[in-house]
Design a protein around this motif. Sequence first.
Motif, PDB file in Angstrom:
ATOM      1  N   ARG A  27       0.831  -1.201   0.046  1.00 32.91           N
ATOM      2  CA  ARG A  27      -0.162   0.007  -0.020  1.00 32.91           C
ATOM      3  C   ARG A  27       0.781   1.228   0.129  1.00 32.91           C
ATOM      4  N   PRO A  28       1.791   1.256   0.703  1.00 34.51           N
ATOM      5  CA  PRO A  28       2.848   2.706   0.777  1.00 34.51           C
ATOM      6  C   PRO A  28       3.708   2.726  -0.415  1.00 34.51           C
ATOM      7  N   THR A  31       0.920   4.718  -5.415  1.00 30.96           N
ATOM      8  CA  THR A  31       0.604   6.134  -5.238  1.00 30.96           C
ATOM      9  C   THR A  31      -1.263   6.095  -5.344  1.00 30.96           C
ATOM     10  N   GLY A  33      -2.518   3.981  -3.417  1.00 31.96           N
ATOM     11  CA  GLY A  33      -2.732   3.335  -2.274  1.00 31.96           C
ATOM     12  C   GLY A  33      -3.772   2.186  -2.029  1.00 31.96           C
ATOM     13  N   GLY A 255      -5.259   9.177  -2.925  1.00 30.67           N
ATOM     14  CA  GLY A 255      -4.680   8.345  -3.737  1.00 30.67           C
ATOM     15  C   GLY A 255      -5.245   8.440  -5.114  1.00 30.67           C
ATOM     16  N   ASN A 324      -8.769   7.263  -5.013  1.00 29.08           N
ATOM     17  CA  ASN A 324      -9.176   6.501  -4.167  1.00 29.08           C
ATOM     18  C   ASN A 324      -9.537   7.283  -2.722  1.00 29.08           C
TER      19      ASN A 324
END
Length: 359
Positions: A27-28, A31, A33, A255, A324
């Motif tokens: 997830r990190p 971009t 997310g 995101g 997101n």
Amino acid sequence: MSLTPASAAPPANEAPGVLIETDVNLRPYNTFGLPAVARRLVRIREAADVRRVVDHPELGRAPKFVLGGGSNLVLTKDVDSVVLKVEIPGIRLLETRDDAWIVEAGAGVVWHELVGWTLEQGLPGLENMALIPGTVGAAPVQNIGAYGIEVKDRLEAVEVMDLVTGRPALLPAEVCRFAYRDSVFKHSDFGGLAGKSVITKVRLRLPRPWRPVLGYLEIERRMAETGITAPDARQIFDWIVAVRRAKLPDPAVIGNAGSFFKNPVVTEEQCRDIIGRDPGIVHYPMPDGSVKLAAGWMIDACGWKGKTVGGAAVYEKQALVLVNKGEARGAEVVTLARAIQESVYGRFGIRLEPEPVVV
């Protein structure tokens, strides 16, 4: 030198090697997310790390997935391939020629940081591509571009490592098969290099003397507003940063993967047909006689701005960007994108092509 899992100490008869991280939350590292897990991940901090992966008895034959800044990626599932997280640093002025400066940067360098560094060093030529998300190594893959310049216009050569032999190669720009948001690095067939190599360094050619590229509406508006008719590279950089920040969401806040769809290119006849039905469509004549249509305008015209599917949404300020809203999953992004494609096709007869890679 061997590779050793991060959770285990190396055998006594082996020197410490590059760490294999297991079950890494991705997830990190994208971009958008989006949630996904890498079963095995190796950080590539120098070209030699690629050779160590290739020579490893277990990882050498395993499928590989190259990950840069994750700015052009939609993750819909966990990644079973060995993830090579490219983090190679370094920027330098490699050579000064009569007609150009040659700048070399590690594939893990953030692209926008490279643009800023070149201006600080008095080396203009990349300012129109300010604030494009992602890393230097991903730039040739996607042939990134903005406001009249693409990477292909500035690329001297790309340094790659073969994922089968571990051998390095320096590829000149002319063999990279650049096209609109496309390159040899995005294809695995017909001599393509996707999944077969990893970019470790990029050499850029910044022409001397510098000449500004000004032929875009947003830049012309800024010139008219400020009365600056001959902006320098820093002024163009500042204008483009301001324009992009005004209309595109910051991935650190919400995101996204930037522009989600390519602007379709059609024939002059096709464009006339569409204008006959939709006179307001935004379009740009190209030097080869074709016409580029504004995908964002078409998506907006179909009423998608602000619409959602689960946690995925069309950005309210720019219909070309999907975002997101907090807890989106990759499948929701894909579902939303497909619905937009069908809607645009139904009205305009144009099939939009996504920019990001869907995994």
